[in-house]
Design a protein around this motif. Sequence first.
Motif, PDB file in Angstrom:
ATOM      1  N   ASP A 107       0.743  -1.209   0.062  1.00  0.00           N
ATOM      2  CA  ASP A 107       0.007  -0.036  -0.148  1.00  0.00           C
ATOM      3  C   ASP A 107       0.702   1.402  -0.021  1.00  0.00           C
ATOM      4  O   ASP A 107       0.679   2.193  -0.640  1.00  0.00           O
ATOM      5  N   ARG A 108       1.599   1.214   1.071  1.00  0.00           N
ATOM      6  CA  ARG A 108       2.648   2.491   0.921  1.00  0.00           C
ATOM      7  C   ARG A 108       3.548   2.636  -0.211  1.00  0.00           C
ATOM      8  O   ARG A 108       3.725   3.722  -0.741  1.00  0.00           O
ATOM      9  N   THR A 109       4.094   1.482  -0.715  1.00  0.00           N
ATOM     10  CA  THR A 109       4.830   1.677  -2.121  1.00  0.00           C
ATOM     11  C   THR A 109       4.039   2.385  -3.198  1.00  0.00           C
ATOM     12  O   THR A 109       4.441   2.955  -3.793  1.00  0.00           O
ATOM     13  N   VAL A 110       2.878   1.569  -3.282  1.00  0.00           N
ATOM     14  CA  VAL A 110       2.239   2.308  -4.474  1.00  0.00           C
ATOM     15  C   VAL A 110       1.777   3.679  -4.314  1.00  0.00           C
ATOM     16  O   VAL A 110       2.029   4.538  -5.374  1.00  0.00           O
ATOM     17  N   ARG A 111       1.422   4.044  -3.212  1.00  0.00           N
ATOM     18  CA  ARG A 111       1.231   5.298  -3.021  1.00  0.00           C
ATOM     19  C   ARG A 111       2.355   6.432  -3.108  1.00  0.00           C
ATOM     20  O   ARG A 111       2.318   7.316  -3.721  1.00  0.00           O
ATOM     21  N   LEU A 112       3.291   5.923  -2.622  1.00  0.00           N
ATOM     22  CA  LEU A 112       4.723   6.591  -2.843  1.00  0.00           C
ATOM     23  C   LEU A 112       4.951   6.832  -4.118  1.00  0.00           C
ATOM     24  O   LEU A 112       5.365   8.200  -4.612  1.00  0.00           O
ATOM     25  N   LEU A 113       5.026   5.791  -4.815  1.00  0.00           N
ATOM     26  CA  LEU A 113       5.322   5.769  -6.339  1.00  0.00           C
ATOM     27  C   LEU A 113       4.469   6.675  -7.205  1.00  0.00           C
ATOM     28  O   LEU A 113       4.866   7.457  -7.937  1.00  0.00           O
ATOM     29  N   ALA A 114       3.224   6.813  -6.846  1.00  0.00           N
ATOM     30  CA  ALA A 114       2.295   7.502  -7.486  1.00  0.00           C
ATOM     31  C   ALA A 114       2.398   9.122  -7.170  1.00  0.00           C
ATOM     32  O   ALA A 114       2.507   9.669  -8.057  1.00  0.00           O
ATOM     33  N   SER A 115       2.837   9.414  -6.103  1.00  0.00           N
ATOM     34  CA  SER A 115       3.016  10.946  -5.494  1.00  0.00           C
ATOM     35  C   SER A 115       4.444  11.348  -5.937  1.00  0.00           C
ATOM     36  O   SER A 115       4.580  12.468  -6.321  1.00  0.00           O
ATOM     37  N   LEU A 116       5.407  10.500  -5.771  1.00  0.00           N
ATOM     38  CA  LEU A 116       6.714  10.913  -6.490  1.00  0.00           C
ATOM     39  C   LEU A 116       6.715  11.079  -8.001  1.00  0.00           C
ATOM     40  O   LEU A 116       7.128  12.148  -8.350  1.00  0.00           O
ATOM     41  N   THR A 117       5.974  10.488  -8.955  1.00  0.00           N
ATOM     42  CA  THR A 117       5.840  10.499 -10.317  1.00  0.00           C
ATOM     43  C   THR A 117       4.560  11.298 -10.777  1.00  0.00           C
ATOM     44  O   THR A 117       4.734  11.657 -11.644  1.00  0.00           O
ATOM     45  N   ARG A 118       3.594  11.610  -9.924  1.00  0.00           N
ATOM     46  CA  ARG A 118       2.575  12.321 -10.251  1.00  0.00           C
ATOM     47  C   ARG A 118       1.868  11.612 -11.307  1.00  0.00           C
ATOM     48  O   ARG A 118       1.301  11.936 -12.304  1.00  0.00           O
ATOM     49  N   LYS A 119       1.762  10.150 -11.238  1.00  0.00           N
ATOM     50  CA  LYS A 119       1.115   9.439 -12.410  1.00  0.00           C
ATOM     51  C   LYS A 119       0.338   8.184 -11.558  1.00  0.00           C
ATOM     52  O   LYS A 119       0.562   8.215 -10.331  1.00  0.00           O
ATOM     53  N   VAL A 120      -0.190   7.270 -12.287  1.00  0.00           N
ATOM     54  CA  VAL A 120      -0.751   6.587 -11.803  1.00  0.00           C
ATOM     55  C   VAL A 120       0.384   5.079 -11.546  1.00  0.00           C
ATOM     56  O   VAL A 120       0.909   4.863 -12.421  1.00  0.00           O
ATOM     57  N   ALA A 121       0.385   4.544 -10.411  1.00  0.00           N
ATOM     58  CA  ALA A 121       1.247   3.545  -9.894  1.00  0.00           C
ATOM     59  C   ALA A 121       0.358   2.196  -9.720  1.00  0.00           C
ATOM     60  O   ALA A 121      -0.597   2.231  -9.421  1.00  0.00           O
ATOM     61  N   VAL A 122       1.143   1.140 -10.488  1.00  0.00           N
ATOM     62  CA  VAL A 122       0.479  -0.020 -10.130  1.00  0.00           C
ATOM     63  C   VAL A 122       1.482  -1.170  -9.890  1.00  0.00           C
ATOM     64  O   VAL A 122       2.659  -0.991 -10.024  1.00  0.00           O
TER      65      VAL A 122
END
Lengths: 345, 345
Positions: A107-122
Amino acid sequence: MSDERRRAILRAIVQDYVDTSEPVGSKSLLERHALGVSAATVRNDMAILEDEGLITAPHTSAGRVPTDAGYRAFVDQIEMLRPLSSAQRTAVARFLEGAVDLDDVVDRTVRLLASLTRKVAVMQYPSLSRSRVRHVEVLAVGPGRIMVVLILDTGRVEQRIVEVEPDPSTPAGQERLVRVRDLVNELAVGRLLADASAELASAPDALDPADRDLARCIVAVLEGALVEQREERVVLAGTSHLARLGPDFPLTIEPVLDALEEHVVLLRLFTSLGQEGSANGVAVSIGHENAHDGLAATSVVSTGYGAGDDVLAGIAVLGPTRMDYPSTMTSVRAVARYVSRLLDT
Amino acid sequence: MSDERRRAILRAIVQDYVDTSEPVGSKSLLERHALGVSAATVRNDMAILEDEGLITAPHTSAGRVPTDAGYRAFVDQIEMLRPLSSAQRTAVARFLEGAVDLDDVVDRTVRLLASLTRKVAVMQYPSLSRSRVRHVEVLAVGPGRIMVVLILDTGRVEQRIVEVEPDPSTPAGQERLVRVRDLVNELAVGRLLADASAELASAPDALDPADRDLARCIVAVLEGALVEQREERVVLAGTSHLARLGPDFPLTIEPVLDALEEHVVLLRLFTSLGQEGSANGVAVSIGHENAHDGLAATSVVSTGYGAGDDVLAGIAVLGPTRMDYPSTMTSVRAVARYVSRLLDT
DNA sequence: AACTGGCACTCGCGGGCGCTGAGTGCCAGG
DNA sequence: CCTGGCACTCAGCGCCCGCGAGTGCCAGTT
């Protein structure tokens, strides 16, 4: 001969277009990049790039925009990725540190990646097939039914209830259960699920006939779990970033949202991970290269992660084709490494 | 005195606005509805409705649009819902028929509801607290660790591994496990999770001291599972329908997507289900009535479902405030009934 | 052969303008 | 209390026009 310069021009076009999101013309290109040539030369090269299908002009008398093939060429000529800034690095570490269990890590990883890149993380849950067996438990629940519990070293627990003959809840049945369980554990613990499954295929033969059916049944369950690697859970975050996709929203965002709901489609994003596209270990799929039509206007940057050397599963970012590929690739790779290290303990 | 007529006018405005998605004026209202009065009268009533805050004019010299309060009044005066058309009914039945397990039921249901209403569908997994205990199993896994497996009548299985003293993997420990397990099952099977938990709270006292710790431990696990009802999984479908939210997309869709990713927010949609808003058993939350700010431009139509009389969990639809409330409510109620019947078997 | 400066041409975009029509509020009369 | 009529408002649309960024091509230079 001027091939090298044309590459530089393509690179510059991609960079500017990503920055400004406006078609870039020869003149404005020269303002931002110190190429050693005149505008006319740039124009000529642009015409060639257009012939090669790498860029295109939305209208006559507008600047040029990279095509999918243009982005592809751009990505292919990336050789090294800058590492994450140290500020980002500490932010990543801090954010992932507090995770309490596997679900939380994902959960944390996917949120982190999404906010880091400002894109959809999967992110795919650690794959069963690549994880190792820690323990197998078998128990009788009610008459004629047993429950097989499979514990994996990634912390996953899979359980299944099956009907079995003869009744395992009798004292004799209990004994049989224990016997078979011990044998299965002996053969399977510490192995990859796939290996364990293969190893066990021949196991029933080593038992006396009364136990065989039971053992076969347990093996079948293991194999079932193995097959279900395809049904892996996938988690995503950052869908709201899709709102920045383009100006012609409704048309473009709708198929993407549909695709994101189809877990089958999402899982297919990770199938090509074995090949390790770039030398950086990060694979990029651009626009129409994506198998699913709904993703024709998006690009996917993906890589694998896992404890130790094994690739357990995939993690990816999805955004418009017009994205900052180098920095996105950096982020994906960095997050994958962090989460790998985290799972290794 | 003309209160009754004003209600009719409000109703007509809501209907027309839902149909046309354009502000409705006095004249065009008369064209579509045979109210027995003149345009001027309608205008006067509209002015009153505006004073009451039920409708509002986006600009001077434009038609009127219902406010949140207007929709509220409209919804509150709905008395009966038309049943689903028979074509729809068979479609529903057919689509749900093929489900093979609980996951599949939930998946199909939520997709069905999304496509039926052309909105976002949200569905909560059957709640632990309302489901009944079918079996509790306890087993030793490695030295000093036991695993507690909880099987519920909805088909859910919860398991947890805990450390325990003294070592349960010795022969004496095994015996203890069996003893405690049998006791726990005797007390818990067939009860609601909450009841079982209460019942078991006093159980340890009935055992000899050596077993007490173990029993307490198991009870703690049960209670842990109970508390986690809040962490229920939520499934959703049809997010792409959000693309039809309004003309000013990016601003309006972004917070909604964010809200949909926060499972906490989604779960809160169902908290008010106990009250049973309308007489129809369907609750409606309109615009700013929603707890979460990101949902200020959307309405939620929700109801409960469950095997037999118990309400196991919630199911809902989320769409723009400008929606066809009656037909949406009908769909939600119908689907909830079907899935309840399905789970009852 | 490769690059450059210059030139004529295109065309998307944004601003200004005026019309139209739906809609409103108000008032005097039935 | 309802109605017909009237004067007023204003969002949206179509139109026109000028600006400016951008292009392709060509002749000249190195």
